[in-house]
Design an enzyme around this catalytic site. Structure first.
Site, PDB file in Angstrom:
ATOM      1  N   ARG A 131      22.409  48.475  41.721  1.00  0.00           N
ATOM      2  CA  ARG A 131      23.767  48.701  41.239  1.00  0.00           C
ATOM      3  C   ARG A 131      24.025  50.132  40.784  1.00  0.00           C
ATOM      4  O   ARG A 131      25.123  50.438  40.335  1.00  0.00           O
ATOM      5  CB  ARG A 131      24.089  47.732  40.090  1.00  0.00           C
ATOM      6  CG  ARG A 131      24.226  46.291  40.542  1.00  0.00           C
ATOM      7  CD  ARG A 131      24.483  45.351  39.367  1.00  0.00           C
ATOM      8  NE  ARG A 131      24.531  43.959  39.812  1.00  0.00           N
ATOM      9  CZ  ARG A 131      25.645  43.312  40.140  1.00  0.00           C
ATOM     10  NH1 ARG A 131      26.797  43.926  40.051  1.00  0.00           N
ATOM     11  NH2 ARG A 131      25.604  42.044  40.523  1.00  0.00           N
ATOM     12  N   ARG A 173      32.247  50.975  44.225  1.00  0.00           N
ATOM     13  CA  ARG A 173      32.213  50.754  42.781  1.00  0.00           C
ATOM     14  C   ARG A 173      32.785  51.903  41.953  1.00  0.00           C
ATOM     15  O   ARG A 173      32.885  51.793  40.736  1.00  0.00           O
ATOM     16  CB  ARG A 173      30.768  50.459  42.344  1.00  0.00           C
ATOM     17  CG  ARG A 173      30.147  49.292  43.107  1.00  0.00           C
ATOM     18  CD  ARG A 173      28.709  49.017  42.726  1.00  0.00           C
ATOM     19  NE  ARG A 173      28.616  48.532  41.356  1.00  0.00           N
ATOM     20  CZ  ARG A 173      28.064  49.202  40.360  1.00  0.00           C
ATOM     21  NH1 ARG A 173      27.573  50.427  40.563  1.00  0.00           N
ATOM     22  NH2 ARG A 173      28.005  48.694  39.161  1.00  0.00           N
ATOM     23  N   GLU A 184      33.220  41.559  29.274  1.00  0.00           N
ATOM     24  CA  GLU A 184      32.406  42.565  29.933  1.00  0.00           C
ATOM     25  C   GLU A 184      31.367  43.138  28.964  1.00  0.00           C
ATOM     26  O   GLU A 184      31.202  42.669  27.840  1.00  0.00           O
ATOM     27  CB  GLU A 184      33.286  43.674  30.516  1.00  0.00           C
ATOM     28  CG  GLU A 184      33.496  43.548  32.026  1.00  0.00           C
ATOM     29  CD  GLU A 184      32.214  43.736  32.817  1.00  0.00           C
ATOM     30  OE1 GLU A 184      31.251  44.335  32.287  1.00  0.00           O
ATOM     31  OE2 GLU A 184      32.146  43.261  33.961  1.00  0.00           O
ATOM     32  N   GLU A 199      38.276  44.113  41.252  1.00  0.00           N
ATOM     33  CA  GLU A 199      37.748  43.660  39.962  1.00  0.00           C
ATOM     34  C   GLU A 199      38.181  44.630  38.855  1.00  0.00           C
ATOM     35  O   GLU A 199      37.381  45.423  38.351  1.00  0.00           O
ATOM     36  CB  GLU A 199      36.219  43.584  40.018  1.00  0.00           C
ATOM     37  CG  GLU A 199      35.687  42.564  41.005  1.00  0.00           C
ATOM     38  CD  GLU A 199      34.160  42.557  41.083  1.00  0.00           C
ATOM     39  OE1 GLU A 199      33.603  41.589  41.627  1.00  0.00           O
ATOM     40  OE2 GLU A 199      33.520  43.521  40.600  1.00  0.00           O
ATOM     41  N   HIS A 243      36.002  47.853  40.741  1.00  0.00           N
ATOM     42  CA  HIS A 243      35.224  47.724  41.972  1.00  0.00           C
ATOM     43  C   HIS A 243      36.093  47.073  43.044  1.00  0.00           C
ATOM     44  O   HIS A 243      36.823  46.117  42.765  1.00  0.00           O
ATOM     45  CB  HIS A 243      33.979  46.870  41.749  1.00  0.00           C
ATOM     46  CG  HIS A 243      33.081  47.408  40.678  1.00  0.00           C
ATOM     47  ND1 HIS A 243      32.000  46.696  40.193  1.00  0.00           N
ATOM     48  CD2 HIS A 243      33.084  48.568  39.979  1.00  0.00           C
ATOM     49  CE1 HIS A 243      31.389  47.403  39.254  1.00  0.00           C
ATOM     50  NE2 HIS A 243      32.037  48.548  39.110  1.00  0.00           N
ATOM     51  N   GLU A 247      38.911  45.991  35.256  1.00  0.00           N
ATOM     52  CA  GLU A 247      38.479  45.713  33.884  1.00  0.00           C
ATOM     53  C   GLU A 247      39.465  46.345  32.907  1.00  0.00           C
ATOM     54  O   GLU A 247      40.174  47.295  33.248  1.00  0.00           O
ATOM     55  CB  GLU A 247      37.081  46.282  33.654  1.00  0.00           C
ATOM     56  CG  GLU A 247      36.020  45.648  34.546  1.00  0.00           C
ATOM     57  CD  GLU A 247      34.703  46.391  34.548  1.00  0.00           C
ATOM     58  OE1 GLU A 247      33.685  45.816  34.972  1.00  0.00           O
ATOM     59  OE2 GLU A 247      34.676  47.578  34.139  1.00  0.00           O
ATOM     60  N   ASP A 304      68.414  56.027  42.515  1.00  0.00           N
ATOM     61  CA  ASP A 304      68.271  57.485  42.477  1.00  0.00           C
ATOM     62  C   ASP A 304      66.788  57.853  42.520  1.00  0.00           C
ATOM     63  O   ASP A 304      66.088  57.758  41.523  1.00  0.00           O
ATOM     64  CB  ASP A 304      68.931  58.016  41.199  1.00  0.00           C
ATOM     65  CG  ASP A 304      68.762  59.527  41.039  1.00  0.00           C
ATOM     66  OD1 ASP A 304      68.306  60.162  41.996  1.00  0.00           O
ATOM     67  OD2 ASP A 304      69.092  60.044  39.956  1.00  0.00           O
ATOM     68  N   GLU A 351      31.040  46.664  48.665  1.00  0.00           N
ATOM     69  CA  GLU A 351      31.602  46.834  47.331  1.00  0.00           C
ATOM     70  C   GLU A 351      31.570  48.324  46.972  1.00  0.00           C
ATOM     71  O   GLU A 351      30.504  48.904  46.781  1.00  0.00           O
ATOM     72  CB  GLU A 351      30.799  46.039  46.295  1.00  0.00           C
ATOM     73  CG  GLU A 351      31.342  46.199  44.876  1.00  0.00           C
ATOM     74  CD  GLU A 351      30.444  45.564  43.828  1.00  0.00           C
ATOM     75  OE1 GLU A 351      30.859  45.466  42.667  1.00  0.00           O
ATOM     76  OE2 GLU A 351      29.303  45.172  44.171  1.00  0.00           O
ATOM     77  N   GLU A 402      37.095  41.175  31.991  1.00  0.00           N
ATOM     78  CA  GLU A 402      37.312  41.207  33.438  1.00  0.00           C
ATOM     79  C   GLU A 402      37.801  39.845  33.897  1.00  0.00           C
ATOM     80  O   GLU A 402      37.306  38.801  33.442  1.00  0.00           O
ATOM     81  CB  GLU A 402      36.014  41.557  34.176  1.00  0.00           C
ATOM     82  CG  GLU A 402      36.159  41.620  35.693  1.00  0.00           C
ATOM     83  CD  GLU A 402      34.861  41.974  36.409  1.00  0.00           C
ATOM     84  OE1 GLU A 402      34.518  41.273  37.384  1.00  0.00           O
ATOM     85  OE2 GLU A 402      34.193  42.937  35.987  1.00  0.00           O
TER      86      GLU A 402
END
Length: 442
Positions: free
Chosen positions: A314, A333, A187, A130, A243, A132, A52, A331, A194
């Site tokens: 970063r 992020r 982390e 990745e 990420h 976390e 359903d 990547e 992670e």
């Protein structure tokens, strides 16, 4: 691993499987399942299992509720943590009674955008996620508390990292279920962890994220802990991200690699990044889909709240990891683990493909720490911010023809309605901070 119908029936008998969970995902990213006894397995494998759809968030109205689950045989796995009356799992695509894919099935939405990439000559999108998570202690009734199970930091070991045994058992369980684990570690924040698993094609990667969440929560519960993928469960510490490393391939060739380029990036990679940056504010509602998501996307906690890219820094939203050749990748992020992985990958891919189709120019990289730049400096450098809250993100989503097209009318309409309700509930609540701030002052 690839399985046939006969393989699955044989393994179910050999492993004493008694129940099978036919698993699928709703628009909000919540795992749903229809559990059947093993006597119904052959019927399910013949795509004849009905459910359903009107009872699932964002699916269909009650007058059109009949839907079918088509199992993906390659997702067959027997849960290692159930040793008696064993339970297995198959991830399913959702179909309408006329045999067409359901337009609101997140897995089907991702497959549709991948088909667009295929028509452009790309045979696969590889994704390395990745996700976390935090581990909290539970009370004597098994309910989660806000008490962390450790005070560890980045890459800490036991006894500082008291989640090590739990994390190790999660890794072993995942490996038993066919995951190739590359690394696991504590982390930055206390109680935060992670586990990184090997990249896979986009649909499999999204399937793995959903399986990963299920395993983490299950094993944590066995250790008397509660695992949460909430993006920002605690004020004053880093939040949890997801990420997403991504690249496009033509057969065995990584379309993002160019040996002669100073950064080793092809023109396609640059167009792809330009598309991601152009549509980032619009797809944020999908990659960062909760009110709480925007408590993570603030300066000071290593979260990428600025729409920029760099090959080393970063602080921008996009980073280019150092590996080259087949491992060349982008990547992204900003996504967080509350995101529906199928929808998140679909909208990022759609954004990147739009960049390639239109040959969008890529802005210059930002190799300075954006967190310490003033607002005037960011404006001068042409660095926009991601939306400040869910309401702003939803507005950006509706204004984007490209991201709306990726989702399709059904998913867009229902997702927006659900999130508008979420925002309105949050907006009208009186929060503890307000009482602390104003109760005695006024």
């Amino acid at each position: 691993m690839s399985y046939t119908k006969e393989d699955i029936l044989r393994i179910a008998k050999e492993e004493n499987v008694r129940f099978i969970r036919l698993q699928f995902t709703d628009l909000l990213g919540t795992i749903k399942n229809v559990e059947i006894p093993v006597s119904q397995l052959e019927k399910a494998l013949d795509n004849k299992m009905m459910f359903d759809g009107s009872s699932i968030e964002g699916y269909v109205r009650i007058e059109e509720s009949d839907m079918y689950l088509y199992p993906d045989l390659d997702t067959w796995v027997v849960f290692p943590w159930v040793t008696e009356d064993r339970v297995a799992r198959l991830i399913c695509d959702v179909y309408m009674p006329d045999g067409t894919p359901f337009a609101g099935d997140p897995r089907a939405i991702l497959k549709r955008v991948l088909k667009e990439a295929e028509e452009m000559g790309y045979t696969s999108m590889n994704v390395g996620p990745e996700p976390e998570f935090f581990l909290f202690k539970t009370d004597d009734k098994g309910n989660p508390t806000t008490e962390l199970n450790d005070q560890g930091g980045y890459f800490d070991l036991a006894p500082t990292d008291l989640g090590e045994n739990c994390r190790r058992e999660i890794v072993l369980t995942l490996e038993e279920m066919g995951f190739e684990i590359e690394a696991s570690h504590h982390e930055v924040a206390p109680g935060q962890h992670e586990i990184d698993f090997k990249y896979a094609d986009a649909v499999k990667a999204a399937d793995q994220i959903q399986t990963f969440k299920l395993v983490v929560k299950t094993i944590a519960r066995q250790h008397g802990l509660h695992a949460t993928f909430m993006p920002k469960p605690l004020f004053g510490v880093n939040g949890s991200g997801m990420h997403c490393h991504q690249s496009l391939f033509r057969g065995d060739t990584n379309a993002f690699y160019e040996e002669s380029d100073p950064l080793g990036l092809s023109q396609e990679a640059r167009y792809y990044m330009a598309g991601i940056l152009k549509h980032a504010r619009a797809f944020a509602a999908i990659t960062n889909p909760t009110v709480n998501s925007y408590k993570r996307l603030v300066p000071g906690y290593e979260a990428p709240c600025y729409v920029a890219w760099s090959s080393s820094n970063r602080s921008p939203m996009i980073r280019i990891p150092a590996s080259r050749g087949l491992s060349t990748r982008v990547e992204v992020r900003n996504p967080d683990p509350a995101a529906n992985p199928y929808l998140a990958l679909a909208v990022m891919l759609k954004a990147g493909l739009d960049g390639i189709k239109k040959e969008l120019p890529l802005v210059e990289p930002v190799d300075r720490n954006i967190y310490v730049m003033s607002e005037e400096e960011r404006v001068e450098e042409g660095i926009p911010s991601l939306p400040a809250d869910l309401k702003e993100a939803l507005g950006e989503l509706l204004r984007s023809e490209i991201i709306s097209e990726a989702l399709g009318d059904h998913a867009l309409t229902h997702f927006y309605e659900l999130k508008e309700i979420e925002w309105d509930i949050f907006r009208t609540q009186v929060h503890p901070w307000e009482r602390d701030q104003y109760m005695t002052l006024y």
